[in-house]
Design a protein around this motif. Structure first.
Motif, PDB file in Angstrom:
ATOM      1  N   SER A 236       0.806  -1.224   0.000  1.00  0.00           N
ATOM      2  CA  SER A 236       0.000   0.000   0.000  1.00  0.00           C
ATOM      3  C   SER A 236       0.840   1.277   0.000  1.00  0.00           C
ATOM      4  O   SER A 236       0.318   2.354  -0.296  1.00  0.00           O
ATOM      5  N   VAL A 237       2.130   1.164   0.331  1.00  0.00           N
ATOM      6  CA  VAL A 237       2.970   2.372   0.402  1.00  0.00           C
ATOM      7  C   VAL A 237       4.124   2.353  -0.593  1.00  0.00           C
ATOM      8  O   VAL A 237       4.869   3.333  -0.684  1.00  0.00           O
ATOM      9  N   LYS A 238       4.283   1.278  -1.330  1.00  0.00           N
ATOM     10  CA  LYS A 238       5.376   1.189  -2.301  1.00  0.00           C
ATOM     11  C   LYS A 238       5.303   2.342  -3.303  1.00  0.00           C
ATOM     12  O   LYS A 238       4.244   2.655  -3.829  1.00  0.00           O
ATOM     13  N   GLY A 239       6.458   2.949  -3.531  1.00  0.00           N
ATOM     14  CA  GLY A 239       6.518   4.070  -4.473  1.00  0.00           C
ATOM     15  C   GLY A 239       6.181   5.408  -3.849  1.00  0.00           C
ATOM     16  O   GLY A 239       6.383   6.452  -4.475  1.00  0.00           O
ATOM     17  N   ARG A 240       5.664   5.399  -2.625  1.00  0.00           N
ATOM     18  CA  ARG A 240       5.306   6.660  -1.949  1.00  0.00           C
ATOM     19  C   ARG A 240       6.144   6.901  -0.706  1.00  0.00           C
ATOM     20  O   ARG A 240       6.456   8.042  -0.380  1.00  0.00           O
ATOM     21  N   PHE A 241       6.474   5.834   0.007  1.00  0.00           N
ATOM     22  CA  PHE A 241       7.225   5.945   1.267  1.00  0.00           C
ATOM     23  C   PHE A 241       8.648   5.430   1.057  1.00  0.00           C
ATOM     24  O   PHE A 241       8.863   4.487   0.285  1.00  0.00           O
TER      25      PHE A 241
ATOM     26  N   ASN B 103      22.155   7.064  14.932  1.00  0.00           N
ATOM     27  CA  ASN B 103      21.235   6.102  15.557  1.00  0.00           C
ATOM     28  C   ASN B 103      19.778   6.467  15.280  1.00  0.00           C
ATOM     29  O   ASN B 103      18.926   6.418  16.188  1.00  0.00           O
ATOM     30  N   THR B 104      19.499   6.819  14.052  1.00  0.00           N
ATOM     31  CA  THR B 104      18.170   7.298  13.696  1.00  0.00           C
ATOM     32  C   THR B 104      17.672   6.611  12.429  1.00  0.00           C
ATOM     33  O   THR B 104      18.447   6.406  11.474  1.00  0.00           O
ATOM     34  N   VAL B 105      16.391   6.293  12.439  1.00  0.00           N
ATOM     35  CA  VAL B 105      15.733   5.754  11.254  1.00  0.00           C
ATOM     36  C   VAL B 105      14.636   6.738  10.849  1.00  0.00           C
ATOM     37  O   VAL B 105      14.009   7.362  11.704  1.00  0.00           O
ATOM     38  N   TYR B 106      14.445   6.872   9.539  1.00  0.00           N
ATOM     39  CA  TYR B 106      13.505   7.839   8.999  1.00  0.00           C
ATOM     40  C   TYR B 106      12.450   7.145   8.148  1.00  0.00           C
ATOM     41  O   TYR B 106      12.694   6.075   7.585  1.00  0.00           O
ATOM     42  N   LEU B 107      11.314   7.805   8.024  1.00  0.00           N
ATOM     43  CA  LEU B 107      10.293   7.372   7.074  1.00  0.00           C
ATOM     44  C   LEU B 107       9.810   8.616   6.328  1.00  0.00           C
ATOM     45  O   LEU B 107       9.115   9.451   6.912  1.00  0.00           O
ATOM     46  N   GLN B 108      10.211   8.724   5.075  1.00  0.00           N
ATOM     47  CA  GLN B 108       9.741   9.815   4.227  1.00  0.00           C
ATOM     48  C   GLN B 108       8.448   9.366   3.576  1.00  0.00           C
ATOM     49  O   GLN B 108       8.424   8.339   2.875  1.00  0.00           O
ATOM     50  N   MET B 109       7.391  10.124   3.800  1.00  0.00           N
ATOM     51  CA  MET B 109       6.071   9.768   3.290  1.00  0.00           C
ATOM     52  C   MET B 109       5.604  10.844   2.326  1.00  0.00           C
ATOM     53  O   MET B 109       5.432  11.999   2.722  1.00  0.00           O
ATOM     54  N   ASN B 110       5.433  10.464   1.076  1.00  0.00           N
ATOM     55  CA  ASN B 110       4.976  11.379   0.038  1.00  0.00           C
ATOM     56  C   ASN B 110       3.617  10.929  -0.505  1.00  0.00           C
ATOM     57  O   ASN B 110       3.201   9.791  -0.287  1.00  0.00           O
ATOM     58  N   SER B 111       2.966  11.835  -1.196  1.00  0.00           N
ATOM     59  CA  SER B 111       1.656  11.536  -1.809  1.00  0.00           C
ATOM     60  C   SER B 111       0.722  10.887  -0.797  1.00  0.00           C
ATOM     61  O   SER B 111       0.086   9.855  -1.077  1.00  0.00           O
ATOM     62  N   LEU B 112       0.628  11.478   0.354  1.00  0.00           N
ATOM     63  CA  LEU B 112      -0.160  10.890   1.438  1.00  0.00           C
ATOM     64  C   LEU B 112      -1.644  10.871   1.097  1.00  0.00           C
ATOM     65  O   LEU B 112      -2.165  11.771   0.427  1.00  0.00           O
ATOM     66  N   LYS B 113      -2.292   9.821   1.571  1.00  0.00           N
ATOM     67  CA  LYS B 113      -3.714   9.594   1.340  1.00  0.00           C
ATOM     68  C   LYS B 113      -4.448   9.530   2.677  1.00  0.00           C
ATOM     69  O   LYS B 113      -3.842   9.208   3.703  1.00  0.00           O
ATOM     70  N   PRO B 114      -5.744   9.799   2.690  1.00  0.00           N
ATOM     71  CA  PRO B 114      -6.492   9.702   3.952  1.00  0.00           C
ATOM     72  C   PRO B 114      -6.352   8.332   4.618  1.00  0.00           C
ATOM     73  O   PRO B 114      -6.327   8.244   5.850  1.00  0.00           O
TER      74      PRO B 114
END
Length: 113
Positions: free
Chosen positions: A62-67, A76-87
């Motif tokens: 459901s998030v492939k290509g967007r996150f 010591n940090t992990v990130y999650l970049q979230m683009n084209s967010l949907k409701p």
């Protein structure tokens, strides 16, 4: 004592972007598989993205290509970049270490106009 502290959640309009961060302590971060999960009201917690110590990644369909998940072993940090967010991305997002052995407190992401 392992601590995972998430930040970066909030309210965003559909189509917008957010970047989540998770600062880890009490673990040998560079050797640890890290992941992001989410839980929407009335639903089970689900894996969103995972990154191995070597940088290999996998994502929920459901998030492939967007996150995009990434890690900075020096910080010591992990990130999650979230683009084209949907409701339907609205949920509490949790950081996890070692495939669910440790959890952060969660950060709310709300996608709404």
């Amino acid at each position: 004592q392992v601590q995972l502290v998430e930040s970066g959640g909030g309210l965003v309009q559909p189509g917008g972007s957010l970047r989540l961060s998770c600062a880890a302590s009490g673990i040998i971060f560079r050797f640890t598989i890290m992941g992001w999960y989410r839980q929407a009201p009335g639903q089970e917690r689900e894996l969103v993205a995972q990154i191995t110590r070597g940088g290999g990644t996998n994502y929920a369909d459901s998030v492939k290509g967007r996150f995009t998940i990434s890690r900075d072993n020096a910080e010591n940090t992990v990130y999650l970049q979230m683009n084209s967010l949907k409701p339907e991305d609205t949920a509490v997002y949790y950081c996890s270490a070692q495939r669910g052995s440790y959890w952060g407190q969660g950060t709310q992401v709300t996608v709404s106009s």
